[in-house]
Every structure is written in structure tokens, then in C-alpha cells.
Design an enzyme around this catalytic site. Structure first.
Site, short mmCIF file in Angstrom:
data_model
loop_
_atom_site.label_atom_id
_atom_site.label_comp_id
_atom_site.label_asym_id
_atom_site.label_seq_id
_atom_site.Cartn_x
_atom_site.Cartn_y
_atom_site.Cartn_z
N LYS A 129 46.58 47.11 42.73
CA LYS A 129 44.84 47.15 42.45
C LYS A 129 44.97 48.35 41.73
O LYS A 129 45.85 49.05 41.36
CB LYS A 129 43.65 46.91 43.39
CG LYS A 129 44.20 45.58 44.31
CD LYS A 129 42.94 45.49 45.28
CE LYS A 129 42.92 44.46 46.03
NZ LYS A 129 41.90 44.02 46.20
N HIS A 132 44.24 36.70 40.55
CA HIS A 132 43.48 37.38 41.59
C HIS A 132 42.10 37.24 41.71
O HIS A 132 41.43 37.67 40.10
CB HIS A 132 44.35 38.56 41.49
CG HIS A 132 43.82 39.03 42.56
ND1 HIS A 132 42.48 39.31 43.04
CD2 HIS A 132 44.35 39.55 43.49
CE1 HIS A 132 42.33 40.16 43.53
NE2 HIS A 132 42.85 40.16 44.80
N GLU A 189 44.26 33.04 48.87
CA GLU A 189 42.59 34.54 49.62
C GLU A 189 41.80 33.77 49.55
O GLU A 189 41.22 33.88 48.16
CB GLU A 189 42.81 35.22 48.72
CG GLU A 189 44.57 36.19 48.26
CD GLU A 189 44.59 37.76 47.30
OE1 GLU A 189 45.18 38.19 48.58
OE2 GLU A 189 44.30 37.58 46.35
N GLY A 210 39.39 43.04 51.14
CA GLY A 210 38.55 44.12 50.54
C GLY A 210 37.63 43.72 51.42
O GLY A 210 36.41 45.25 52.04
#
Ligand code: PGA
Length: 242
Positions: free
Chosen positions: A10, A92, A160, A166
Site C-alpha cells: 500500500k 483493490h 478479499e 486491515g
């Protein structure tokens, strides 16, 4: 199938911090695992030099669907190719939610990446609200349908679940197995059954060993736990020789 373990850095690490990371990172045996690093764009050249020496793959976290021109602030897949990188993350959930990336844009980018002989790693996944409203399959099916449209060659899917990214809240083994089975069936329908399906979302060394053993899990896309060489290496090693 060879496993793919990918690090999504990232917007973290400067070139000097990337060098420090690799000074204590030992590559995995490449016969068993393809290790891929996605550094931020400014670290790409630094990482490309180290990749040759340490024998890992690398890629970009985002590119535009044109290789060059008047597109201020964008990144080029053609430049990645020149540097020897192979993969590009597309769609993403942070790109989708923070930067307004649509399915249409995901498709254009994926096609452009393939036209250069590079491999798009298309990220798909449902939000918590979608899961709670039992829309997971519908969301995944439509993201696959749109993302894979007009693609001809190699592609990687990264599942994901947005609520697991996260957050430290990893999907249960049952949830991962179920989603990967559904994705696999969608790929079979489209004649793409050899497409690797990675899992991403709070992957750590203490859950990777169990997750990698699930059917249709071909590897991981790792965010937070890829920032330290030891923790990323532990994840890689947990997937070897099972
Ligand atoms: P995480 O990120 O491992 O920190 O949850 C994964 C990702 O965003 O690709």
C-alpha cells in the site's frame, strides 16, 4: 499449482525502507512458491533491482488503462514491463471505495494489462453489509463477470472480503472455503479453471497454515503482515511443503 504469496505494501515504505526490508528478507524456494511484492510506485525501481538478485516477482498496485499520454498523476503498466515486473493489482477495495474505481474501469485496466503480456490480479470481495444481506454470491459473480470480460490469457483472482481487510477480523475457514468454492465454480463456467484464487484479509502467520490447506486457496494477498520481513517470511514458510 504453484502457490502465490503476494505482499501489498500500500502507501508504506520509502526506497530506503524497502532496502532495509530486503536486507533481512530471504526468498522462498521458487519451485514451490511465487513471491510477489507490490511496493508503492516510487519504490518500484529500487525493488526491481533487488528482485533480480533475490529472485522474486513484483508488480504495481494500480495503473491507468493507457500506457502514456496526458494523464497527470497516473502510473503506466508499460513502465512496469520495462522494469521487469509481471503483476498488477486491479480493483483493490481501497481503490474502489476511496478512489471511486468502477467495475468498468477495472475491466479496462485488466484488458490493457493483458495486452502488454502482464498479469492482472483482480481483487473481488463483498462488504459487510452485502454479506449480512446475503448478497455475497451475487457481488462475487458480477465482479467476476465484469472483471474477466474480454480477458484472453493469464489472470489471478484475489478474494478479499472488504470487512476483513486491515481489521484483524479474518474470515472463518468455512467462509473462505465457501467463497473460494463459489469463485472456482464461476471460473469453471467460463473455462478459466486454472486461474489461481488467492485469499486476502488479515492474513497472518498464525492463520495462514490452516487457510492454505483449504480447497481452491492458491495463496494469499497480504497487507499489514507483509511490512515486516519476519512476519511475511513466516507466512510464506507456513505454506511450503504441506
Ligand atoms: P491486510 O490487507 O492483510 O492488512 O488485511 C490485505 C489487502 O488489503 O490486500
Amino acid at each position: 499449482m504453484k502457490k502465490i504469496i503476494a505482499a501489498n505494501w500500500k502507501l508504506n515504505k520509502s526506497p530506503s525502507q524497502a532496502r532495509t526490508f530486503f536486507s533481512s528478507f530471504t526468498s522462498a524456494p521458487s519451485k514451490e512458491v511465487t513471491t510477489v511484492f507490490f511496493p508503492s510506485a516510487v519504490c518500484l525501481e529500487t525493488v526491481s533491482v533487488i528482485a533480480k538478485e533475490k529472485q522474486f516477482q513484483f508488480g504495481m498496485q494500480n495503473v491507468y488503462f493507457q500506457g502514456s499520454g496526458a494523464y497527470t498523476g497516473e502510473n503506466s503498466a508499460a513502465v512496469l514491463k520495462e522494469l521487469g515486473g509481471q503483476f498488477v493489482l486491479v480493483g483493490h477495495s481501497e481503490r474502489r471505495s476511496l478512489f471511486g474505481e468502477t467495475d468498468d474501469l477495472v475491466q479496462k485496466k485488466a484488458q490493457h494489462i493483458q495486452s502488454l503480456g502482464l498479469t492482472p490480479m483482480i481483487c473481488i470481495g463483498e462488504t459487510l453489509e452485502e454479506r449480512e444481506n446475503k448478497k455475497t454470491y451475487r457481488v462475487l459473480e458480477s465482479q467476476i463477470e465484469i472483471g474477466l470480460a474480454n480477458l484472453t490469457s493469464q489472470v489471478v483472482i484475489a478474494y478479499e472480503p472488504v470487512w476483513a481487510i486491515g481489521t484483524g477480523r479474518v474470515a472463518t475457514e468455512e467462509q473462505v472455503a465457501d467463497a473460494h468454492q463459489f469463485i472456482y465454480e464461476q471460473l469453471v463456467k467460463r473455462g478459466c479453471q486454472d486461474t489461481p484464487i488467492l485469499y486476502g484479509g488479515s492474513v497472518k502467520a498464525d492463520n495462514s497454515k490452516d487457510l492454505i490447506q483449504l480447497p481452491n486457496v492458491s495463496g494469499f494477498l497480504v497487507g499489514g503482515a507483509s511490512l515486516e520481513p519476519q512476519s511475511f517470511q513466516s507466512i510464506i514458510h507456513s505454506t511450503i511443503s504441506i
